[in-house]
Design a protein around this motif. Structure first.
Motif, mmCIF file in Angstrom:
data_model
loop_
_atom_site.group_PDB
_atom_site.id
_atom_site.type_symbol
_atom_site.label_atom_id
_atom_site.label_comp_id
_atom_site.label_asym_id
_atom_site.label_seq_id
_atom_site.Cartn_x
_atom_site.Cartn_y
_atom_site.Cartn_z
ATOM 1 N N SER A 249 1.015 -1.459 0.372
ATOM 2 C CA SER A 249 0.129 -0.064 -0.323
ATOM 3 C C SER A 249 1.024 0.926 -0.382
ATOM 4 O O SER A 249 0.559 2.394 -0.836
ATOM 5 C CB SER A 249 -1.024 -0.156 1.181
ATOM 6 O OG SER A 249 -1.835 -1.060 1.091
ATOM 7 N N GLU A 250 1.888 1.426 0.931
ATOM 8 C CA GLU A 250 3.111 1.976 0.663
ATOM 9 C C GLU A 250 3.625 2.749 -0.603
ATOM 10 O O GLU A 250 3.806 3.996 -0.727
ATOM 11 C CB GLU A 250 3.853 1.966 1.796
ATOM 12 C CG GLU A 250 3.549 2.704 3.159
ATOM 13 C CD GLU A 250 4.501 2.658 4.467
ATOM 14 O OE1 GLU A 250 5.207 1.260 4.425
ATOM 15 O OE2 GLU A 250 4.082 3.114 5.232
ATOM 16 N N LEU A 251 4.081 1.334 -1.188
ATOM 17 C CA LEU A 251 3.819 2.212 -2.714
ATOM 18 C C LEU A 251 3.047 1.807 -3.383
ATOM 19 O O LEU A 251 3.828 2.103 -4.779
ATOM 20 C CB LEU A 251 4.956 0.459 -3.145
ATOM 21 C CG LEU A 251 6.444 0.195 -1.572
ATOM 22 C CD1 LEU A 251 7.016 -1.448 -1.934
ATOM 23 C CD2 LEU A 251 6.881 1.125 -2.137
ATOM 24 N N GLY A 252 2.401 2.380 -3.204
ATOM 25 C CA GLY A 252 1.120 2.844 -4.190
ATOM 26 C C GLY A 252 0.641 1.308 -4.878
ATOM 27 O O GLY A 252 0.511 1.352 -6.406
ATOM 28 N N LEU A 253 1.113 0.075 -4.875
ATOM 29 C CA LEU A 253 1.029 -1.131 -4.676
ATOM 30 C C LEU A 253 -0.475 -1.992 -4.774
ATOM 31 O O LEU A 253 -1.268 -3.271 -5.227
ATOM 32 C CB LEU A 253 1.616 -1.705 -5.191
ATOM 33 C CG LEU A 253 3.073 -1.727 -6.027
ATOM 34 C CD1 LEU A 253 4.393 -2.789 -5.233
ATOM 35 C CD2 LEU A 253 3.662 -1.557 -7.281
ATOM 36 N N LYS A 254 -1.273 -1.454 -3.759
ATOM 37 C CA LYS A 254 -2.289 -1.929 -3.779
ATOM 38 C C LYS A 254 -3.492 -2.136 -4.611
ATOM 39 O O LYS A 254 -3.996 -3.967 -4.966
ATOM 40 C CB LYS A 254 -3.420 -0.860 -3.188
ATOM 41 C CG LYS A 254 -4.722 -1.378 -2.049
ATOM 42 C CD LYS A 254 -5.383 -0.413 -0.687
ATOM 43 C CE LYS A 254 -5.989 -0.981 -0.215
ATOM 44 N NZ LYS A 254 -7.233 -0.283 0.873
#
Length: 383
Positions: A249-254
Motif C-alpha cells: 500500500s505504501e508503495l502505491g501497489l494496492k
C-alpha cells in the motif's frame, strides 16, 4: 529389511514431509517393513499393514525450540527400545540424539547462520535475537547429528557445498538427491482466468511462500514491481503477521498486488499466471520453483536457491544478487514484454521438470539405502 524413519512429519503438502512420504511409499513397494517415528502421519499410512507408527506428540509446547527438543528426546527413547528390531535408520537433520544410517539435510543451519541475510545481521530486535539463538543451537545439534550419521543426503549441490564448507562434512560422505515434483498435480493446462477472478489481458507474476519471513524476499519483488506498471502480482501465503500488505500500500501497489492468503489450488493459480518470481535470500532447494516449472511457468529466481541448478537460460532468469531490485525489474520487464517468449520459456521449464518426478527421486533414495545397508552389513561381518 526393516527401515525406521525419524522425522517430524510424513505427509503431502509439506516440503520435507512430502519427501518422506514418497521415499516411504517406494520402500513399501519394494517390500520393506517400515517403522515411522513422527508427530504427524498421512492418513493412508496410518493403517497400512507394512507400517508401524510411533507417535511423538509435541502439542502444547509454546515454541518450536521446545517442540524440537521434546521430539528429539522422545524419538531417542523409542529408538533405544526398537534398535534391535531395526535394520536401517533414516532421519532429517537433528531429530534425535541416537545414531542413524542416513541423514537427509533439507536446511543447513550452519550456512544460514553464516549468511549475510540472517535476520540478526539485518536488524537488532528481540525477534532477530531469538532467531539467532534458535539458529545457533540448531547448528550445534545438526553438527552432532551428522557426526552420528553414516551417510548424508543433500537436496542440492548448494547444500552439499554448504555441508562441506560450513559444517565440515567430508564430501565422500555426501550424496546429492534433489527433490521431486508431483507431475500429476503440476502440469501445463488451460485455465479460464475468469473462474479465478483474473483478467485475460493482464500479465500476472506469481510469488508463493512464507510472507512473514524476510528470507523469502517479497520486499525486493514489491520494490521492483513499482517500476513495471503493466504487471500484477499474485501473492500466496499467510498474511497474518506479515508486514508486506502494508508495504504494498505504501508503495502505491494496492491495486496491482493481490494477497490471496493460503491456497490449496496452487496448480490452478500457477497455470493462470504468466511467470513465477522467487528471489529468495537463502533456499536450500525451493520445491515451489520446481512446481512452477512443472506447471509451465518461466522462473525468475536468485542463485541462492538450490533448485536453480536444474534450470537453464531458456527456462529461467537467475539473479546473482537477490537484493538487486533493478536487476529484478529488468528481468520482469523482459519477460512481460513478449507473450511468445513467455510461452517458449514455460515450455522449456516444463520439459526440465518432467525429469524430476517424485518416483524418480524416491528410486534414488532406495538405491542409496540398499548400497549403504550392504556396506553396513559387510562392515559388521568384518568386525
Amino acid at each position: 529389511m526393516k527401515i525406521c524413519f525419524v522425522t517430524h512429519k510424513v505427509k503431502k503438502g509439506d516440503g520435507q514431509g512430502r519427501v518422506n512420504y514418497e521415499v516411504i511409499q517406494e520402500a513399501i513397494a519394494l517390500g520393506h517393513d517400515i517403522v515411522i517415528i513422527a508427530s504427524e502421519l498421512s492418513e493412508d499410512l496410518k493403517n497400512h499393514p507394512q507400517v508401524a507408527w510411533k507417535r511423538v506428540s509435541v502439542n502444547g509446547w509454546p515454541t518450536e525450540l521446545l517442540r524440537n527438543q521434546v521430539f528429539a528426546i522422545g524419538s531417542t527413547l523409542l529408538l533405544m527400545r526398537l534398535r534391535s528390531r531395526i535394520d536401517y535408520t533414516v532421519i532429517n537433520g537433528f531429530v534425535t540424539y541416537a545414531r542413524s544410517d542416513m541423514n537427509c539435510m533439507h536446511f543447513v543451519h550452519s550456512a544460514w547462520l553464516a549468511s549475510r541475510y540472517h535476520p540478526f545481521r539485518e536488524r537488532r530486535s528481540f525477534a532477530s535475537f531469538y532467531q539467532y539463538i534458535y539458529t545457533r543451537l540448531n547448528r550445534s545439534l545438526e553438527l552432532f547429528a551428522m557426526k552420528r550419521s553414516r551417510t548424508i543426503v543433500a537436496v542440492s549441490d548448494q547444500v552439499k557445498q554448504e555441508l562441506v564448507h560450513h559444517a565440515g562434512v567430508g564430501p565422500e560422505r555426501i550424496a546429492v538427491i534433489r527433490n521431486g515434483v508431483d507431475l500429476e498435480e503440476f502440469y501445463p493446462r488451460q485455465i479460464k482466468r475468469e473462474t479465478l477472478k483474473l483478467s485475460e489481458e493482464t500479465v500476472y507474476a506469481m510469488f508463493a511462500g512464507d510472507i512473514r519471513s524476510s528470507r523469502k524476499n517479497l520486499d525486493t519483488v514489491l520494490k521492483a514491481l513499482v517500476e513495471v506498471p503493466n504487471v500484477h502480482l499474485l501473492v500466496v501465503g499467510w498474511t497474518e503477521g506479515s508486514s508486506y500488505p502494508h508495504m504494498a500500500s505504501e508503495l502505491g501497489l494496492k491495486d496491482r498486488v493481490h494477497f490471496l492468503g493460503y491456497r490449496k489450488d496452487m496448480a490452478d493459480l500457477m497455470s493462470a499466471a504468466d511467470l513465477f518470481v522467487y528471489p529468495s535470500r537463502y533456499e536450500p532447494f525451493a520445491l515451489v520453483l520446481l512446481e512452477a516449472m512443472a506447471a509451465g511457468l518461466p522462473v525468475i529466481a536468485s542463485r541462492n536457491c538450490g533448485a536453480v541448478e536444474l534450470m537453464n537460460d531458456e527456462a529461467a532468469i537467475i539473479l546473482d544478487d537477490p537484493d538487486d531490485s533493478q536487476a529484478l525489474t529488468e528481468a520482469i520487464r523482459f519477460c512481460a514484454s513478449n507473450r511468445l517468449r513467455l510461452k517458449q520459456m514455460g515450455e522449456q521449464a516444463a520439459q526440465i521438470a518432467r525429469s524430476q518426478s517424485w518416483k524418480h527421486m524416491a528410486r534414488h533414495y532406495s538405491r542409496l539405502m540398499e548400497e549403504t545397508a550392504s556396506r553396513k552389513t559387510m562392515t559388521a561381518a568384518e568386525s
